[in-house]
Design a protein around this motif. Structure first.
Motif, PDB file in Angstrom:
ATOM      1  N   GLU A 182       0.814  -1.210   0.000  1.00  0.00           N
ATOM      2  CA  GLU A 182       0.000   0.000   0.000  1.00  0.00           C
ATOM      3  C   GLU A 182       0.853   1.268   0.000  1.00  0.00           C
ATOM      4  O   GLU A 182       0.547   2.201  -0.747  1.00  0.00           O
ATOM      5  N   PRO A 183       1.949   1.354   0.816  1.00  0.00           N
ATOM      6  CA  PRO A 183       2.782   2.559   0.740  1.00  0.00           C
ATOM      7  C   PRO A 183       3.411   2.753  -0.639  1.00  0.00           C
ATOM      8  O   PRO A 183       3.537   3.882  -1.112  1.00  0.00           O
ATOM      9  N   SER A 218       1.115  -5.159  -9.853  1.00  0.00           N
ATOM     10  CA  SER A 218       1.094  -5.901  -8.592  1.00  0.00           C
ATOM     11  C   SER A 218      -0.252  -6.583  -8.386  1.00  0.00           C
ATOM     12  O   SER A 218      -1.288  -6.083  -8.826  1.00  0.00           O
ATOM     13  N   VAL A 219      -0.217  -7.724  -7.705  1.00  0.00           N
ATOM     14  CA  VAL A 219      -1.435  -8.460  -7.364  1.00  0.00           C
ATOM     15  C   VAL A 219      -1.743  -8.200  -5.893  1.00  0.00           C
ATOM     16  O   VAL A 219      -0.960  -8.569  -5.016  1.00  0.00           O
ATOM     17  N   TYR A 220      -2.876  -7.559  -5.634  1.00  0.00           N
ATOM     18  CA  TYR A 220      -3.293  -7.269  -4.255  1.00  0.00           C
ATOM     19  C   TYR A 220      -4.442  -8.205  -3.884  1.00  0.00           C
ATOM     20  O   TYR A 220      -5.489  -8.201  -4.532  1.00  0.00           O
ATOM     21  N   ASP A 278      -7.850  -5.137  -0.544  1.00  0.00           N
ATOM     22  CA  ASP A 278      -7.989  -3.846  -1.209  1.00  0.00           C
ATOM     23  C   ASP A 278      -7.196  -2.764  -0.491  1.00  0.00           C
ATOM     24  O   ASP A 278      -7.501  -2.429   0.666  1.00  0.00           O
ATOM     25  N   PRO A 279      -6.172  -2.168  -1.147  1.00  0.00           N
ATOM     26  CA  PRO A 279      -5.426  -1.074  -0.517  1.00  0.00           C
ATOM     27  C   PRO A 279      -6.206   0.231  -0.613  1.00  0.00           C
ATOM     28  O   PRO A 279      -7.041   0.422  -1.504  1.00  0.00           O
TER      29      PRO A 279
END
Length: 345
Positions: A250-251, A270-272, A275-276
């Protein structure tokens, strides 16, 4: 024939499998290929390290270069003996999404059909870490390998290099001298971030900055011609026309988004899995575009090849070259970007 199976994190095994044949209903459009170099995708490395939830067993490997050993009677663009780049996504080339360049969403097959990604991509396609593989739409899918290009260097063109190109290539066509920021990190798609860095340099970006706190990746980025900065991602790293979130955090995503200039584009390969939070209002205020999702690999491959011809050296990202015969031992604890090589006669 033998086929490498992903069993569980840290474990792959060679197993006997039935060799593919051109006996099916659509075999006239297909080809049988012999993979000669296969790269491990960032997702493959994550699965082996237990970071990506892809349960085994399933046939492994989905990006590589192969030699054509047999073609269907309707195939016209390739011949036996040709070396070809194999896109990881199955695409017919004729449906509406394919004609629009959205080959990752081919309407002729189940969603997300791919080689070597288990149930997520469909087990029926098999993997490229095998003695032989069947490519169902040979004319539409396979890209001839240009003479003089090392198949080991470009083993990742069928996925990760193509994915990296979509992060920076189209955007730099609109801003040919734009500034590019790539944010890396241990949880992100590291080879994609580094490939994007090198491609941006080759495309002529005026400035390419790579942020990370890993010394090895920073060294590779510098070798690729980028400016580098070590440390955790700041809230904002400046103003960039093109930004890439290859951090997986997230940062890192916030840094990329907050660093995207007015009317700029941030792409996150990127694969999250959760949820960011994203800074929607500041993005709105700057007309910032965030693009994420799977790349459409097939149409990106020729564009990436042009930048390789222009000077991008993908081999600088490779961390290991491994013989197929050594795969079981070598992949128990893989490095960032291993390339596996089958005897090329």
């Amino acid at each position: 024939m033998r086929q490498l199976m992903f069993e569980e994190p840290g474990t792959v095994r060679w197993r006997n499998a039935e060799a593919p044949s051109l006996d099916g209903a659509d075999s006239h459009e297909a080809a049988i290929v012999r993979p000669i170099t296969v790269a491990l995708c960032d997702l493959d490395v994550g699965a082996l390290r237990g970071a990506d939830p892809l349960p085994g067993p399933y046939p492994f490997g989905h990006e590589g270069v192969a030699e054509v050993v047999e073609v269907g009677d309707a195939v016209t663009s390739i011949s036996v003996g040709d070396r070809v780049i194999v896109p990881f996504q199955i695409s017919c080339g004729d449906c509406q999404p394919c004609r629009r360049g959205r080959t990752g969403n081919c309407a002729a097959h189940p969603p997300m059909s791919t080689f070597g990604l288990g149930t997520m991509g469909g087990l029926q396609w098999g993997g490229l870490l095998a003695d032989l593989a069947l490519v169902p739409h040979a004319d539409a899918m396979l890209v001839p390998l240009p003479a003089g290009i090392d198949p080991i260097a470009v083993a990742s063109l069928g996925d990760n290099i193509a994915d990296a190109w979509r992060c920076v290539g189209p955007q730099l066509e609109d801003e040919p001298e734009g500034h590019v920021l790539v944010v890396g990190g241990d949880s992100g798609p590291n080879s994609i971030g580094l490939y994007a860095t090198g491609l941006a340099v080759a495309a002529g970006a005026q400035r390419v900055l790579y942020l990370d706190d890993n010394d090895d990746r920073l060294r590779i980025a510098a070798t690729l011609g980028a400016e580098t900065k070590s440390g955790p991602p700041p809230r904002k790293a400046g103003k960039f026309h093109v930004t890439v979130d290859a951090s997986g955090t997230e940062p890192g995503l916030r840094c990329a988004l907050e660093s995207t200039a007015f009317d700029g584009t941030c792409t996150s390969p990127s694969v999250y899995l959760t949820d960011p939070a994203i800074p929607m209002f500041s993005m709105y205020s700057r007309c910032c575009t965030l693009h994420t999702g799977r790349a459409h690999a097939r149409p990106a491959i020729p564009n990436a090849l042009e930048l390789i011809a222009a000077g991008f050296e993908p081999a600088l990202v490779t961390t290991d070259v491994i013989a197929f015969d050594d795969a079981e031992h070598a992949l128990a604890n893989p490095s960032m970007k291993p390339i596996l090589v089958q005897d090329q006669h």
